[in-house]
Design a protein around this motif. Structure first.
Motif, PDB file in Angstrom:
ATOM      1  N   ASP A  25       0.946  -1.062   0.091  1.00 10.82           N
ATOM      2  CA  ASP A  25       0.134  -0.063  -0.163  1.00 10.82           C
ATOM      3  C   ASP A  25       0.633   0.758   0.292  1.00 10.82           C
ATOM      4  O   ASP A  25       0.414   2.350  -0.499  1.00 10.82           O
ATOM      5  N   ASP A  26       1.779   0.985   0.884  1.00  5.39           N
ATOM      6  CA  ASP A  26       2.388   2.034   0.666  1.00  5.39           C
ATOM      7  C   ASP A  26       4.229   2.971  -0.318  1.00  5.39           C
ATOM      8  O   ASP A  26       3.821   3.448  -1.257  1.00  5.39           O
ATOM      9  N   LYS A  29       0.730   4.425  -2.931  1.00  2.55           N
ATOM     10  CA  LYS A  29       1.405   6.162  -2.776  1.00  2.55           C
ATOM     11  C   LYS A  29       2.029   6.299  -3.427  1.00  2.55           C
ATOM     12  O   LYS A  29       1.916   7.208  -4.143  1.00  2.55           O
ATOM     13  N   LYS A  33       1.838   8.413  -6.872  1.00  4.67           N
ATOM     14  CA  LYS A  33       1.948   9.850  -6.219  1.00  4.67           C
ATOM     15  C   LYS A  33       3.372  10.086  -7.467  1.00  4.67           C
ATOM     16  O   LYS A  33       2.848  11.686  -8.591  1.00  4.67           O
ATOM     17  N   THR A 101      -4.640   1.792 -10.032  1.00  8.82           N
ATOM     18  CA  THR A 101      -4.476   1.080  -8.504  1.00  8.82           C
ATOM     19  C   THR A 101      -5.445   0.238  -8.761  1.00  8.82           C
ATOM     20  O   THR A 101      -5.625  -0.848  -8.094  1.00  8.82           O
TER      21      THR A 101
END
Length: 201
Positions: A25-26, A29, A33, A101
């Motif tokens: 998940d990190d 993200k 970005k 995603t």
């Protein structure tokens, strides 16, 4: 002194044995970005090219040309910029049309295709662009330079073609290298994310 060496050795050992795991998940993200930054930069390039088309086209309204060569020169420049803008838009569409995603594997394929198309853009299309801009500028200068002082008749072409040569060599190579690294890292991130998602299933 021996105690310091011993502590330093222990620290180095501990540093190598600690395995920092970043969650999928990190990573997702961070990758999202990075993709958004790439999309924004791509969109700004398109907007910049579109504005330059309007800037070149506005010359027709501000200057009354006596020579058909100058008008032909501006037409060639506008067509070259228009074609390049279209190619930039096609590239942009590859990374803008789907959500990162939803499926990292599909996005990796799109990134790889984007990387190939950008390579073609900076190699084949770029030289067409430079040749067209150069021809257009030469034709445009036939009329414009005749109305200027003698020193400007030499300085303006030298600066213009010097800038084209600089962009075609040093700047182009630096941009290609930086973009290749950036897209390569992004592909690697998404491939790692895909692997982590498969491991958690």
């Amino acid at each position: 002194m021996q105690e310091f060496d011993h502590i330093e050795a222990l620290w180095a050992k501990a540093k190598h044995t600690v395995d920092v795991k970043i969650s999928a998940d990190d990573m997702l993200k961070q990758a999202k970005k990075d993709v958004n930054a790439m999309r924004t930069k791509s969109l700004l390039n398109i907007v910049g090219m579109a504005l330059s088309i309007f800037a070149f086209a506005s010359i027709w309204f501000w200057y009354d040309f006596n020579s058909i060569f100058a008008q032909l020169g501006i037409s060639i420049v506008i067509l070259a910029v228009l074609l390049s803008t279209y190619m930039l838009y096609k590239n942009h569409w590859l990374i803008a049309q789907n959500d990162v995603t939803e499926n990292p594997n599909i996005f990796v394929q799109r990134l790889k295709l984007y990387q190939v198309q950008r390579h073609q853009l900076y190699n084949r299309l770029y030289w067409f662009y430079v040749i067209a801009i150069s021809i257009g500028t030469i034709l445009y200068f036939f009329e414009i330079l005749a109305n200027l002082k003698l020193i400007l008749q030499f300085v303006i072409p030298i600066l213009s073609f010097g800038w084209i040569i600089l962009c075609s060599t040093l700047i182009r190579k630096a941009v290609i290298k930086r973009e290749k690294e950036r897209i390569g890292l992004l592909i690697e991130k998404f491939e790692r994310i895909s692997r982590q998602f498969k491991e958690t299933e």
